[in-house]
Design a protein around this motif. Structure first.
Motif, short mmCIF file in Angstrom:
data_model
loop_
_atom_site.label_atom_id
_atom_site.label_comp_id
_atom_site.label_asym_id
_atom_site.label_seq_id
_atom_site.Cartn_x
_atom_site.Cartn_y
_atom_site.Cartn_z
N ARG A 134 0.36 10.10 -2.86
CA ARG A 134 0.29 9.05 -1.86
C ARG A 134 0.23 9.62 -0.44
NH1 ARG A 134 -0.62 3.36 -1.42
NH2 ARG A 134 -0.28 3.10 0.80
N THR B 83 8.13 14.23 -5.21
CA THR B 83 7.63 13.69 -6.47
C THR B 83 6.10 13.79 -6.47
OG1 THR B 83 7.31 11.41 -5.69
CG2 THR B 83 9.51 11.98 -6.48
N ILE C 43 6.35 10.96 6.10
CA ILE C 43 6.65 11.52 4.78
C ILE C 43 8.16 11.72 4.68
CG2 ILE C 43 6.23 13.45 3.21
CD1 ILE C 43 3.55 13.91 4.77
N PRO D 204 6.08 8.11 1.70
CA PRO D 204 6.32 8.59 0.34
C PRO D 204 7.19 9.83 0.28
CG PRO D 204 4.05 9.04 1.04
CD PRO D 204 4.66 8.18 2.09
N TRP D 205 7.87 9.97 -0.86
CA TRP D 205 8.76 11.12 -1.06
C TRP D 205 7.96 12.34 -1.49
CZ3 TRP D 205 11.03 6.58 -0.32
CH2 TRP D 205 12.32 6.58 0.22
N TRP E 167 8.15 3.02 -0.20
CA TRP E 167 7.84 4.31 -0.84
C TRP E 167 6.36 4.67 -0.70
CZ3 TRP E 167 9.97 0.30 -4.00
CH2 TRP E 167 9.04 -0.39 -4.79
N ASP E 168 5.51 3.69 -0.31
CA ASP E 168 4.12 4.01 -0.01
C ASP E 168 3.91 4.28 1.48
OD1 ASP E 168 3.20 3.95 -2.60
OD2 ASP E 168 2.60 1.85 -2.52
N SER F 133 11.70 13.05 2.73
CA SER F 133 12.13 14.14 1.84
C SER F 133 13.64 14.33 1.88
CB SER F 133 11.46 15.46 2.26
OG SER F 133 11.87 16.50 1.40
N GLY G 168 4.59 10.67 -5.02
CA GLY G 168 4.76 10.64 -3.57
C GLY G 168 3.78 11.57 -2.88
#
Ligand code: A3P
Length: 289
Positions: free
Chosen positions: A89, A83, A99, A79-80, A75-76, A101, A86
């Protein structure tokens, strides 16, 4: 438009989101996100192979070297976008950025559409998405308990689930087919020919790999390798987000393409309105879309 929170869910852009993790503010920030030309977006309807593709893209970025994947949580690494954590980040990450999504195309960053940034869209047999989402909704705390599979299937077909309708998501994104910076692939193709899929991705990304690097990507992105990597299997996820006493995130990695799979186990047969989506290559041409 934004409507009042109910049972922890809210509506934004005509789509349902859970209030824990997402907010109108985070979705507006995503829409205004300043995209860079070298960004690579990993886009999916949820449960379609997001973290698998993220692992593949991470490994390609590192020329097959698994150290990044083994030292930084997924997730880093990717990142999403939807959020706030995210987004923060993503802003901080070194370019070229990956990235992730789940946003439908109409909620995607406006600046993407005039950019050279690339989108990789992974699509999965909706019957498997449904079963995977059913299990996920039982362990992912921001989501409501799915109840019975039959009730949940009705909601799924109506698009009354977080991130909205699978049909609208796929139809919306696949309208970008033919654009130079849009690439789509199926979860089933990744399963049937991971090496060939990675090669196709590399040529789309203009990131050639040596045969040895290609082998390393394939090995390190396998279900087994990911299941054993704490940076990729969500075992580091806090309990208030993921209740892993009820099951693992990397659950099965199955399909219904030539295998009995989960779908057969539930003995539901064809979902009315989904049916047999047949040759994935023709997905845009079949009646349900
Ligand atoms: P199942 O629940 O059917 O096992 P997402 O990342 O979009 O949430 O998708 C999760 C699904 O992808 C899960 O499906 C998970 O097991 C599967 N998956 C993740 N990594 C995989 C891999 N390396 N190979 C095959 N399937 C994988």
């Amino acid at each position: 438009g934004i409507s009042v929170m109910s049972h922890g869910y809210f509506q934004h852009g005509g789509v349902t989101f859970p209030g824990l993790l997402y907010s109108p503010r985070s979705l507006e920030a995503a829409r205004e996100f300043p995209v860079e030309d070298d960004d690579v977006f990993n886009v999916t309807y949820q449960k379609s192979g997001t973290v698998w593709m993220l692992e593949i893209l991470s490994l390609i970025r590192q020329d097959g070297d698994p150290r990044w994947c083994r030292s930084v949580p997924n997730w880093d690494r990717g990142p999403w976008l939807e959020t706030l954590l995210g987004l923060r980040r993503a802003r901080a990450n070194a370019r070229p950025r990956i990235i992730s999504s789940h946003l439908p195309v109409h909620m995607f960053p406006k600046s993407f559409f005039g950019s050279k940034a690339k989108v990789i869209y992974t699509v999965r047999d909706p019957k498997d998405v449904l079963v995977s989402l059913f299990h996920f909704a039982r362990i992912f705390r921001p989501y409501r308990d799915p109840g019975s599979l039959g009730d949940f299937m009705d909601k799924f077909l109506q698009g009354d689930v977080p991130f909205g309708s699978w049909f609208q998501h796929v139809r919306g994104w696949l309208q970008l087919r033919g654009r130079e910076n849009f690439f789509w692939i199926s979860y089933e193709e990744l399963q049937q020919d991971l090496r060939g899929s990675v090669q196709r991705l590399c040529s789309f990304l203009c990131h050639p790999l040596s045969p040895a690097a290609l082998d390393a990507v394939v090995t390190n992105a396998s279900f087994a390798a990911m299941s054993h990597n704490p940076m990729s299997n969500f075992s580091l996820s806090p309990g208030f987000i993921l209740d892993q006493n009820r099951g693992p995130f990397l659950r099965k990695g199955g399909d219904t393409w030539g295998h009995p799979g989960d779908w057969g186990q539930w003995d539901i047969g064809d979902i009315q309105g989904i049916g047999d989506i047949g040759d994935i290559g023709d997905i845009g041409d079949i009646g349900v879309l």
